[in-house]
Design an enzyme around this catalytic site. Structure first.
Site, PDB file in Angstrom:
ATOM      1  N   SER A 271       0.818  -1.252  -0.025  1.00 56.98           N
ATOM      2  CA  SER A 271      -0.122  -0.132  -0.022  1.00 56.98           C
ATOM      3  C   SER A 271       0.752   1.210  -0.147  1.00 56.98           C
ATOM      4  O   SER A 271       0.257   2.443  -0.107  1.00 56.98           O
ATOM      5  CB  SER A 271      -0.760  -0.129   1.165  1.00 56.98           C
ATOM      6  OG  SER A 271      -2.045  -0.847   0.906  1.00 56.98           O
TER       7      SER A 271
ATOM      8  N   LYS B   5      -0.166   3.802  -2.395  1.00 57.85           N
ATOM      9  CA  LYS B   5      -1.061   4.816  -2.475  1.00 57.85           C
ATOM     10  C   LYS B   5      -0.464   6.247  -2.290  1.00 57.85           C
ATOM     11  O   LYS B   5      -1.159   7.247  -2.396  1.00 57.85           O
ATOM     12  CB  LYS B   5      -1.969   4.533  -1.304  1.00 57.85           C
ATOM     13  CG  LYS B   5      -2.770   3.370  -1.458  1.00 57.85           C
ATOM     14  CD  LYS B   5      -3.827   2.795  -0.206  1.00 57.85           C
ATOM     15  CE  LYS B   5      -4.349   1.607  -0.621  1.00 57.85           C
ATOM     16  NZ  LYS B   5      -4.733   0.484   0.461  1.00 57.85           N
TER      17      LYS B   5
ATOM     18  N   SER C 283      -5.628   3.256   4.931  1.00 63.84           N
ATOM     19  CA  SER C 283      -5.253   2.511   3.727  1.00 63.84           C
ATOM     20  C   SER C 283      -6.329   1.852   3.118  1.00 63.84           C
ATOM     21  O   SER C 283      -6.200   0.961   2.388  1.00 63.84           O
ATOM     22  CB  SER C 283      -4.121   1.511   4.283  1.00 63.84           C
ATOM     23  OG  SER C 283      -3.233   1.065   3.079  1.00 63.84           O
TER      24      SER C 283
ATOM     25  N   LYS D 279       3.519   6.718   5.107  1.00 65.18           N
ATOM     26  CA  LYS D 279       2.619   5.388   4.739  1.00 65.18           C
ATOM     27  C   LYS D 279       3.155   4.025   4.868  1.00 65.18           C
ATOM     28  O   LYS D 279       4.546   3.808   4.487  1.00 65.18           O
ATOM     29  CB  LYS D 279       2.333   5.651   3.042  1.00 65.18           C
ATOM     30  CG  LYS D 279       1.322   4.752   2.575  1.00 65.18           C
ATOM     31  CD  LYS D 279      -0.168   5.138   3.199  1.00 65.18           C
ATOM     32  CE  LYS D 279      -1.105   3.954   2.896  1.00 65.18           C
ATOM     33  NZ  LYS D 279      -0.957   2.791   3.656  1.00 65.18           N
TER      34      LYS D 279
END
Length: 297
Positions: free
Chosen positions: A71, A74, A132, A248
């Site tokens: 993720s 993202k 997320s 992140k």
């Protein structure tokens, strides 16, 4: 006689000064050398850290080896959205059944968006980056891609992700998904992801979102009422590491445990990435070690 005494005193003072000077020089010669900074050992297979202000590399470990990113993908999703011309962050997006169906079919991380709700682009960015949410990622790709069908819009959006990577000079990065649930060709490197994050952090909106530990967002329901969405950030560095400002997390069967991180202390910002760490605890520990090291360099 007075001149003789005065001369004696002057000679004596000069001698004392010479002895004192020699003692200082001798002490300096035998002073312990400054201890060398030990390069940290991390469990992650790849890592990279740089000074965000100067771009100077501070640490590398397999920094240019391509790996699955989970993720952390993202970051690029958000970057593409925030790069749209005349972007209206308060524009509302209606949540489609396709987004929730996708979450179920992929057993994916979710912002728990509810079909029919009208959620602003800004709120979708929080839903994307904090819990997320792959549903939020899908909604943004559908909104900001171009084409007459949802599939075409998603394909277009992923194309924008790749063209942005190319424009940033990320030669070891490719995306085949909007959320990191790839189809075999979704990859990047610690160096590339760090450069991507550094670029994304130039956006004040991005910075505000990724440093947020938790948020409560009021969204409009299908019937015209409202409900509150509560989202917490998966990045545990926030609040546990002094100066942490993002960025992140990511994980997956192939990606293992990933983290793109940043912190600012005394006006210096270090930013970096660990890929393929062995657990959520270890990716956090790896990041803390690398930031400690980065601040001392």
């Amino acid at each position: 006689m007075i001149n003789g005494i005065k001369g004696f005193r002057l000679r004596r003072a000069a001698a004392v000064a010479a002895v004192t000077s020699g003692a200082v020089l001798a002490a300096g010669a035998f002073a312990a050398p400054a201890q060398a900074l030990t390069t940290p050992t991390i469990t992650a297979k790849g890592g990279f850290v740089m000074n965000n202000g100067t771009g100077k590399t501070l640490y590398t470990k397999a920094a240019d080896t391509r790996r699955s990113t989970g993720s952390t993908t993202k970051i690029m999703t958000a970057k593409v959205v925030l790069s749209q011309p005349k972007l209206n962050l308060d524009a509302k997006v209606t949540i489609q059944k396709a987004y929730s169906d996708y979450i179920v079919s992929k057993n994916a991380s979710s912002a728990r968006l509810i079909v029919g709700d009208k959620v602003t682009v800004r709120q979708l960015l929080y839903g994307l980056m904090l819990p997320s949410g792959c549903d939020a990622a899908y909604a943004l790709a559908d909104k900001f891609g171009s084409g007459s069908t949802r599939a075409a819009r998603v394909k277009s959006f992923i194309g924008k992700m790749n063209s942005t990577a190319k424009s940033l000079g990320l030669k070891n990065t490719h995306f085949d998904s909007f959320d990191g649930i790839g189809n075999g060709s979704n990859y990047s490197t610690p160096r590339d992801l760090t450069k991507l994050a550094s670029s994304a952090m130039k956006s004040s909106t991005f910075r505000t979102v990724v440093k947020t530990k938790s948020t409560k967002q009021k969204v409009t329901t299908k019937s015209g009422g409202y409900r509150y969405m509560n989202w917490s950030n998966t990045n545990t560095l926030l609040g546990t590491y002094s100066g942490a400002i993002g960025v992140k997390t990511g994980s997956g069967p192939e990606a293992k445990y990933c983290l793109v991180f940043a912190a600012t202390r005394s006006g210096k910002t270090v930013i970096g990435t660990v890929l393929a760490s062995t657990s959520t605890a270890n990716r956090t520990s790896d990041a803390k070690k690398l930031m400690d090291y980065g601040f001392k360099k």
